[in-house]
Design an enzyme around this catalytic site. Structure first.
Site, PDB file in Angstrom:
ATOM      1  N   CYS A   1       0.746  -1.227  -0.087  1.00  0.00           N
ATOM      2  CA  CYS A   1       0.014   0.102   0.071  1.00  0.00           C
ATOM      3  C   CYS A   1       0.776   1.346  -0.184  1.00  0.00           C
ATOM      4  O   CYS A   1       0.291   2.366  -0.355  1.00  0.00           O
ATOM      5  CB  CYS A   1      -0.917  -0.009   1.098  1.00  0.00           C
ATOM      6  SG  CYS A   1      -2.127  -1.289   1.188  1.00  0.00           S
TER       7      CYS A   1
ATOM      8  N   HIS B   1      -3.058   7.493   1.188  1.00  0.00           N
ATOM      9  CA  HIS B   1      -3.391   6.197   1.002  1.00  0.00           C
ATOM     10  C   HIS B   1      -5.025   5.831   1.248  1.00  0.00           C
ATOM     11  O   HIS B   1      -5.343   6.040   2.451  1.00  0.00           O
ATOM     12  CB  HIS B   1      -2.489   4.937   1.433  1.00  0.00           C
ATOM     13  CG  HIS B   1      -2.978   3.376   1.344  1.00  0.00           C
ATOM     14  ND1 HIS B   1      -3.366   2.926   0.251  1.00  0.00           N
ATOM     15  CD2 HIS B   1      -3.229   2.673   2.321  1.00  0.00           C
ATOM     16  CE1 HIS B   1      -3.860   1.816   0.506  1.00  0.00           C
ATOM     17  NE2 HIS B   1      -3.692   1.499   1.453  1.00  0.00           N
TER      18      HIS B   1
ATOM     19  N   ASN C   1      -9.820  -0.161  -0.909  1.00  0.00           N
ATOM     20  CA  ASN C   1      -8.448  -0.100  -0.877  1.00  0.00           C
ATOM     21  C   ASN C   1      -7.817  -0.809  -2.122  1.00  0.00           C
ATOM     22  O   ASN C   1      -7.922  -2.115  -2.188  1.00  0.00           O
ATOM     23  CB  ASN C   1      -7.967  -0.830   0.528  1.00  0.00           C
ATOM     24  CG  ASN C   1      -6.576  -0.883   0.662  1.00  0.00           C
ATOM     25  OD1 ASN C   1      -5.746  -0.369  -0.363  1.00  0.00           O
ATOM     26  ND2 ASN C   1      -5.957  -1.331   2.023  1.00  0.00           N
TER      27      ASN C   1
END
Length: 333
Positions: free
Chosen positions: A116, A257, A287
């Site tokens: 990520c 993020h 996500n």
């Protein structure tokens, strides 16, 4: 002293799979509901890859958009870097596939796996190639196909992730104060088991037992990751701001993020950012791991939230454990 150049952001792109999976769709698949997902994550829907779709194709679509905005041809690119943990193949790299499908003849290509935090690592790495004078035009891509890596019977993970690709073009500028500025990275491999895929590497190859125990799928300890993420986002932002001599009020937009809306809002309060300074689009995509920051940059630009002269703070955090951030002196109107 060697000359330091500016790594200017001149193009953005994004690409999503054709299939949209809503929370209502998930209600038919597992024991969950829309209210539970939204209240805990902020997610309403996500896109997942369908049969015949390849992550490399999404990357190419996003790259073409970014190149068009940058007014560059494929052959102007001298380096392609992809941030991903879920490339089409174990070998070769996703970047090599993108290079081939784009028809780029004058470029090197390699991947970075920082999960990520992948977009941040990839962007800053590309910027260093330009700032040092090694490259003139770098294509930065963040992309992941999470739907192929998760256990669709595990509601603690399958509701969170989506697939997608984002791209950004960096161009050399004579002014070092344009584009990507100072950066900060952190890592703690001791926290690897908080968010990992245990099997499939050289230490634990795929076997019948591995498949039965689903050790080849994403496993996450939610409470540990939540606490880590808020601290990582806060720490990264504070350090990058200090390095640049900036306050929260100097930042036009914080683009973090997109892991969880509660994580983002919790960190924002610690950092004294107001609501208008925080960009959140996790409700649309879930996500998307390495793609997420790039998707958020493209969407916020399309919505007119940034203009030339603005300072944009981007932050990533995720598996590794890893975290980091950088400031971009924006130059696209």
């Amino acid at each position: 002293m060697p000359k330091i150049y500016g790594a200017e952001v001149v193009g953005l792109g994004k690409s999503l799979p054709s299939k949209c999976l809503t929370n209502q769709d998930l209600e038919k698949m597992i024991d969950t509901n829309d209210e539970w997902i939204q209240s805990r994550t902020g997610i309403k829907q996500r896109y997942i890859m369908g049969e015949g779709e390849a992550l490399s194709d999404l990357c190419v679509n996003a790259a073409k958009q970014a190149l068009e905005q940058a007014k560059l041809d494929v052959d102007d690119i001298d380096l392609i870097i992809c941030g991903t943990f879920s490339a089409d193949y174990r070998l070769p790299s996703l970047a090599a596939l993108v290079q081939d499908k784009l028809g780029a003849k004058n470029t090197g290509a390699f991947d970075i796996n920082a999960a990520c935090t992948g977009f941040i690592y990839t962007l800053v790495t590309g910027a260093q190639f330009i700032r040092s004078g090694t490259s003139k035009n770098v294509l930065v891509i963040g992309a992941d196909c999470c739907s192929s890596q998760i256990d669709w019977e595990d509601r603690s993970t399958c509701v969170l992730f989506g697939d997608g690709a984002s791209a950004l073009v960096l161009r050399r500028n004579e002014d070092p104060n344009v584009g990507v500025q100072s950066s900060y990275f952190g890592s703690d491999g001791g926290g690897k088991e908080s968010l990992w895929i245990e099997a499939g590497g050289s230490l634990m190859p795929i076997t019948k037992e591995v498949l039965q125990e689903k050790k080849h799928r994403v496993s996450m300890t939610g409470k540990d990751v939540f606490k880590f993420a808020i601290n990582a986002l806060t720490t990264s932002a504070k350090i990058v701001l200090k390095q640049e001599g900036l306050e929260a009020s100097d930042i036009k937009l914080l683009v973090p993020h997109q892991a969880n809306s509660r994580i983002i809002n919790g960190a924002a309060k610690r950092l004294d950012f107001n609501k208008e300074q925080i960009y959140i689009n996790i409700d649309r995509y879930g996500n998307t791991v390495a793609a997420s920051v790039g998707l958020a940059l493209r969407d916020s630009y399309d919505e007119g939230l940034m203009k030339s002269g603005d300072k944009i703070l981007i932050i990533g955090f995720g598996a590794g454990l890893s975290w980091g951030g950088t400031v971009i002196n924006w130059s696209i109107d």
